[in-house]
Design a protein around this motif. Structure first.
Motif, short mmCIF file in Angstrom:
data_model
loop_
_atom_site.label_atom_id
_atom_site.label_comp_id
_atom_site.label_asym_id
_atom_site.label_seq_id
_atom_site.Cartn_x
_atom_site.Cartn_y
_atom_site.Cartn_z
N VAL A 12 -2.79 12.18 12.19
CA VAL A 12 -3.01 12.37 10.75
C VAL A 12 -4.24 11.57 10.36
N ILE A 13 -5.16 12.20 9.65
CA ILE A 13 -6.34 11.51 9.17
C ILE A 13 -6.21 11.30 7.67
N HIS A 14 -6.32 10.03 7.26
CA HIS A 14 -6.19 9.68 5.84
C HIS A 14 -7.25 8.66 5.49
N ASN A 15 -8.12 9.02 4.56
CA ASN A 15 -9.22 8.14 4.14
C ASN A 15 -10.06 7.65 5.33
N GLY A 16 -10.26 8.54 6.29
CA GLY A 16 -11.07 8.20 7.44
C GLY A 16 -10.34 7.48 8.55
N ASP A 17 -9.08 7.09 8.32
CA ASP A 17 -8.28 6.42 9.35
C ASP A 17 -7.41 7.43 10.09
N ASN A 65 0.84 -1.18 0.00
CA ASN A 65 0.00 0.00 0.00
C ASN A 65 0.88 1.24 0.00
N THR A 66 1.49 1.47 -1.13
CA THR A 66 2.47 2.55 -1.22
C THR A 66 1.83 3.93 -1.09
N ALA A 67 0.55 4.06 -1.44
CA ALA A 67 -0.09 5.36 -1.34
C ALA A 67 -0.12 5.84 0.11
N ILE A 68 -0.45 4.93 1.03
CA ILE A 68 -0.47 5.30 2.45
C ILE A 68 0.94 5.62 2.92
N ALA A 69 1.90 4.78 2.52
CA ALA A 69 3.29 5.01 2.92
C ALA A 69 3.79 6.37 2.44
N GLN A 70 3.47 6.71 1.21
CA GLN A 70 3.92 7.99 0.67
C GLN A 70 3.25 9.15 1.38
N TYR A 71 1.95 9.02 1.65
CA TYR A 71 1.24 10.10 2.32
C TYR A 71 1.78 10.31 3.73
#
Length: 379
Positions: free
Chosen positions: A119-124, A25-31
């Protein structure tokens, strides 16, 4: 939650896959890398640890490594209070450390580039912690030396917080170690039995109900022993050992630091140190209290608390040794009956097997009560 040294993935990945975080899940890692000041183009995120509640990952960019966690907001509905508690503890321990009064490493929250801590990302909801390298954790204690070392670290932690005002801490999980409330929850879930599971564990249910007078014993202590700032989750894998010499390196996982009683912290060490089997082992004939490990816990924990602990607190340790495996077993059984909504599981009867394991350990504590009380008295 817990985290360990960076040794790869192994069995821990199964737990994290259940929590729906994938290595790719590289998108989360990058964010998250962008938020916490790492190089997002080189970001790699792998699961570590085997905690039941939060999802714990090691985020690296080739230069720096940090621990990131997706917080379980069902368990921690007010994550900002969790962070406030932990940061207050961090700051108190840091002052002690600067004075030479606390020798262990301190796990610390890392701010975002905007100086926030969540940090909030995609509701998490995510946070970041310093990675303590050169360390490892264990799930099963293999020697009295390791038991005494870990117990001593938790004792140092308790000693350093003795002058911290427990009332300043948020109750991030109300009634966390309130056995009477746990019993109420169990009875409510049992009465509903909405997953039709009670028939598969009738003997365990009857056994539980026969032990509910433990709550009365706890209630009798109310006001007789001091309320302390407690860790409240002193599992063996919440203490890091040093790679080089196996000494205590850090007490981690401050999520459940709340007002409480030292008997609970002592009891959770007994629960997680004393059996030669993991807490979900089905090899129940081997689940028992190893008396040499029990004595090592007493020696390790009590030594830093010399001059602080009251006689009644020390006497209450045996009750803690009984209450903690019973209460955690009750919680596992409740979650099993409720459809596995709280603890991460690997199969349908995982929580039931955990419950049976903990009840077996509890029964051995009761069977050895006189011997164990004698060990506490003599140390």
């Amino acid at each position: 939650m817990n985290y360990v040294k960076d040794e790869g993935i192994s069995a821990a990945s199964e737990t994290q896959l259940i929590n729906e975080v994938r290595m790719n899940n590289t998108a989360i890692a990058q964010y998250l890398s962008q938020q916490f000041g790492l190089n997002s183009e080189l970001a790699v995120m792998n699961p570590i640890g085997n905690g039941h509640i939060n999802t714990t990952m090691l985020l690296k960019d080739g230069r720096r490594a940090i621990v990131v966690q997706k917080l379980n907001t069902e368990v921690f509905p007010k994550p900002e209070q969790l962070v406030e508690n932990a940061r207050a503890i961090e700051q108190h321990l840091s002052i002690k450390s600067e004075k030479g009064e606390y020798q262990l490493n301190i796990i610390k929250h890392l701010p975002t580039i905007d100086e926030g801590y969540l940090v909030i990302h995609n509701g998490d909801v995510w946070r970041a912690l310093e990675f303590i390298g050169g360390s490892y954790s264990e799930d099963v204690v293999n020697s009295a030396f390791k038991a005494q070392t870990a117990a001593n670290a938790f004792g140092q932690f308790a000693q350093a917080l003795e002058d911290f005002n427990a009332s300043e801490l948020h109750h991030v999980i109300p009634d966390f170690h309130n056995l009477a409330k746990r019993i109420e929850m169990f009875e409510e879930v049992l009465a509903r039995d909405k997953h039709n599971r009670a028939h598969s564990c009738l003997a365990d249910i009857v056994f539980c109900q026969s032990q509910f007078d433990l709550a009365d014993e706890l209630k009798a202590l109310s006001g007789a022993i001091p309320l302390r700032p407690c860790h409240n989750d002193t599992k063996i894998n919440n203490m890091l050992f040093c790679n080089q010499n196996d000494s205590g390196k850090a007490v981690i996982d401050l999520d459940t630091c709340m007002p409480g009683y030292w008997l609970f912290d002592f009891g959770d060490m007994v629960r997680t140190f004393c059996s030669p089997e993991a807490e979900d082992s089905t090899n129940l004939n081997r689940v028992k209290v190893r008396e040499d490990i029990f004595e090592a816990i007493v020696k390790g924990y009590v030594t830093p608390l010399s001059g602080l602990i009251t006689e009644q607190e020390k006497r209450s340790f045996l009750l803690g040794a009984k209450v903690m495996p019973f209460m955690i077993g009750l919680r596992f059984l409740t979650d099993y009956l409720d459809g596995d909504n709280y603890f991460a599981t690997k199969h349908e009867k995982h929580n039931l097997e955990r419950a049976q394991n903990q009840f077996t350990l509890y029964q051995d504590v009761v069977a050895k009560e006189l011997t164990l009380q004698s060990i506490i008295t003599q140390n």
